[in-house]
Design a protein around this motif. Structure first.
Motif, PDB file in Angstrom:
ATOM      1  N   ILE A 287     -39.943   3.366 -15.671  1.00 49.14           N
ATOM      2  CA  ILE A 287     -39.866   1.905 -15.797  1.00 49.14           C
ATOM      3  C   ILE A 287     -38.410   1.446 -15.833  1.00 49.14           C
ATOM      4  O   ILE A 287     -38.066   0.372 -15.331  1.00 49.14           O
ATOM      5  CB  ILE A 287     -40.632   1.423 -17.052  1.00 49.14           C
ATOM      6  CG1 ILE A 287     -40.933  -0.078 -16.971  1.00 49.14           C
ATOM      7  CG2 ILE A 287     -39.888   1.739 -18.337  1.00 49.14           C
ATOM      8  CD1 ILE A 287     -41.932  -0.453 -15.928  1.00 49.14           C
ATOM      9  N   LYS A 346     -48.620  -4.648 -20.870  1.00 48.54           N
ATOM     10  CA  LYS A 346     -49.070  -4.361 -19.510  1.00 48.54           C
ATOM     11  C   LYS A 346     -49.458  -5.610 -18.698  1.00 48.54           C
ATOM     12  O   LYS A 346     -49.102  -5.702 -17.515  1.00 48.54           O
ATOM     13  CB  LYS A 346     -50.225  -3.367 -19.550  1.00 48.54           C
ATOM     14  CG  LYS A 346     -50.433  -2.652 -18.230  1.00 48.54           C
ATOM     15  CD  LYS A 346     -51.134  -1.337 -18.409  1.00 48.54           C
ATOM     16  CE  LYS A 346     -51.253  -0.595 -17.093  1.00 48.54           C
ATOM     17  NZ  LYS A 346     -51.841   0.738 -17.244  1.00 48.54           N
ATOM     18  N   LEU A 349     -46.315  -7.055 -17.441  1.00 47.89           N
ATOM     19  CA  LEU A 349     -45.718  -6.236 -16.380  1.00 47.89           C
ATOM     20  C   LEU A 349     -46.394  -6.497 -15.038  1.00 47.89           C
ATOM     21  O   LEU A 349     -45.726  -6.543 -13.993  1.00 47.89           O
ATOM     22  CB  LEU A 349     -45.812  -4.758 -16.742  1.00 47.89           C
ATOM     23  CG  LEU A 349     -44.810  -4.250 -17.787  1.00 47.89           C
ATOM     24  CD1 LEU A 349     -45.118  -2.807 -18.165  1.00 47.89           C
ATOM     25  CD2 LEU A 349     -43.377  -4.366 -17.270  1.00 47.89           C
ATOM     26  N   VAL A 466     -46.787   0.723 -12.658  1.00 48.42           N
ATOM     27  CA  VAL A 466     -47.275   0.142 -13.909  1.00 48.42           C
ATOM     28  C   VAL A 466     -48.748   0.493 -14.112  1.00 48.42           C
ATOM     29  O   VAL A 466     -49.166   0.877 -15.213  1.00 48.42           O
ATOM     30  CB  VAL A 466     -47.077  -1.391 -13.906  1.00 48.42           C
ATOM     31  CG1 VAL A 466     -47.821  -2.041 -15.074  1.00 48.42           C
ATOM     32  CG2 VAL A 466     -45.599  -1.728 -13.970  1.00 48.42           C
TER      33      VAL A 466
END
Length: 509
Positions: A287, A346, A349, A466
């Motif tokens: 990431i 999440k 993201l 992701v």
């Protein structure tokens, strides 16, 4: 009479209960304010990084004219900061384990301050590079240690918000750098860029005052067997004594599970990881790299180049457009701070990486039409380019910008946290440096538009990353997050997120 006595006792009981509730609420407010203040002070080094990124984008216009540097020297000057920051990031883990998180923050400020002073007084490109290299080492220390320190003093329910503070301050620094460019651009070319760079010393002065306020990390104190001091800090940063003791026991258990590792053993474990640590490294380092290879630093450092390519002519107009970019970036990081502990890492993201993919593609299209068929009117092309750049930094700030640092500060076990976070920061800075040092060269080969189409493709790959490799960590203690990576099944359960969750987030927004 008995009724009266009963009423008096009841009233006294209620007053005592209300008094206890008021005291509890007051302690909670004081604790929250203290923890938030510590996070703010620990994040001040991030202003230095942001300011340097923002101010260099405009200062380089005048450095070119004053010192007569070549395009290669321009790329070297801009990109070397991120590369040399590797030195600070790699040594930052060991330094913070040796002298503590708090004093590593101080060391970062001192080193950067020295570099900034040398840059402001530099008579030549060579001296300017020496100052730039020192500033890079200081920034390397700063970007590595701030998220680690904040994660180690934060309660689980607010850790995402607090660990995002460094990213807020990076964005604030970028905005201040852009404003500084605009304000001082009217001065002579020999003086203006020196003032722009010298102003960067100011935030580091406040860090000196912060050292009298912020405590040492309780987790570091436990690792040093200074349990009495750790207990005092935990009592200060937790709402109740029972909560403080619970966290103390969790930290002691995490520290006792692995006996004291020598530095060489820690690095050996990192480079020959167990399956669970390998999963952590994939998530954390991955990431970090995706945050940079999608071109955010190229967008920020070279925004004047982008806007000139889009059709804006004068330096004043170009610098005014960069202020709009900085303002957008700063405003949207506040959205992320509000949502990160409410909806989770999440979903943000997903929204971030998908939005960046679209905006980078739009920027490529806008720049292509400016130099192509003429289907889009020049003013419309300029407007689309500014919209795309602002959209890109907005989506970056609402997700991958802050969450990158949140994840790498919370997923690694205590014994490896500083060094593993340093490895992640190395990947981040290396990716940033490679992008910054090659952007102009690549743009000449395939055009600026073509470069942003590549960034858009890389951003699309980050969407899959992701989905595949990032688990949800919202609301979990650092020790619970560590257990999340122990097996493939737990990792898979943690990473799974239904599309309905993302749809709900979009609807809420």
């Amino acid at each position: 009479m008995s009724l009266v006595n009963g009423y008096v006792k009841y009233k006294g009981f209620k007053e005592e209960e209300e008094g206890a509730f008021t005291m509890s609420r007051s302690r909670k407010n004081d604790t929250n304010k203290y923890v938030y203040a510590c996070a703010v002070f620990a994040s001040l080094n991030s202003v230095l990084l942001g300011y340097d990124v923002g101010v260099m984008s405009g200062a380089i216009l005048f450095i070119q004219k004053d010192l007569m540097i070549t395009e290669f020297q321009e790329e070297l000057l801009v990109g070397c900061l991120s590369i040399i920051a590797l030195v600070g990031s790699l040594t930052g883990g060991r330094t913070s384990d040796a002298i503590g998180r708090k004093w590593t923050i101080a060391l970062a400020a001192v080193v950067f301050q020295t570099g900034a002073a040398i840059m402001a007084l530099a008579p030549s490109f060579e001296v300017l590079m020496i100052g730039r290299l020192l500033a890079g080492v200081g920034i390397g220390f700063g970007v590595m240690i701030a998220p680690v320190y904040i994660a180690e003093i934060s309660p689980a329910m607010a850790r995402g918000t607090l660990t995002s503070f460094p990213e807020i301050f990076i964005n604030l620094g970028i905005l201040l750098g852009y404003i500084s460019n605009y304000l001082f651009s009217g001065l002579s070319e020999h003086i203006n860029w020196r003032i722009m760079l010298g102003v960067g010393i100011i935030p580091s002065i406040f860090i000196g005052f912060a050292l009298f306020f912020i405590p040492e990390s309780p987790r570091w104190l436990i690792m040093q067997k200074r349990e009495k001091e750790a207990r005092a800090v935990l009592l200060r940063i937790n709402e109740t004594e029972s909560e403080a003791m619970e966290r103390l026991l969790e930290i002691q258990e995490a520290a006792n599970q692995t006996k004291r590792h020598e530095e060489g053993a820690v690095w050996k474990e990192l480079f020959n990881p167990s399956p669970s640590l390998r999963r952590m490294l994939i998530t954390g380092c991955g990431i970090q790299c995706f945050q940079q290879i999608t071109g955010i630093d190229a967008t920020v450092y070279y925004s004047p180049t982008i806007f000139r390519d889009a059709g804006i002519q004068t330096d004043q107009e170009i610098l005014a457009a960069t202020v709009a970019v900085g303002f957008t970036k700063t405003m949207f990081i506040l959205v992320a701070i509000f949502l990160i502990d409410r909806v989770g890492r999440k979903p943000l993201l997903y929204v971030s990486t998908i939005g960046m993919t679209a905006c980078l593609a739009l920027l490529g299209i806008a720049l292509t039409h400016q130099h192509g068929s003429g289907v889009v009117a020049p003013d419309v092309g300029v407007g689309l380019a500014i919209l795309a750049v602002c959209g890109n930094v907005a989506f970056f700030s609402v997700g991958v910008g802050p969450i990158c640092w949140v994840l790498t500060s919370e997923i690694f076990p205590l014994r490896l946290r500083a060094q593993a976070s340093a490895v992640g920061a190395v990947g981040n800075r290396l990716s940033s440096g490679l992008v910054a040092m090659s952007f102009l060269t690549v743009s000449h080969k395939i055009t600026v538009a073509g470069t942003f189409f590549i960034f858009s493709f890389l951003s699309l790959l980050s969407v899959y990353f992701v989905y595949r490799f990032v688990p949800e960590t919202k609301g979990k203690s650092l020790e619970q997050i560590e257990m999340l990576f122990q097996s493939e099944d737990d990792w898979r359960k943690g990473r799974d997120l239904q599309l309905s969750d993302v749809q709900r987030l979009v609807q809420d927004d």
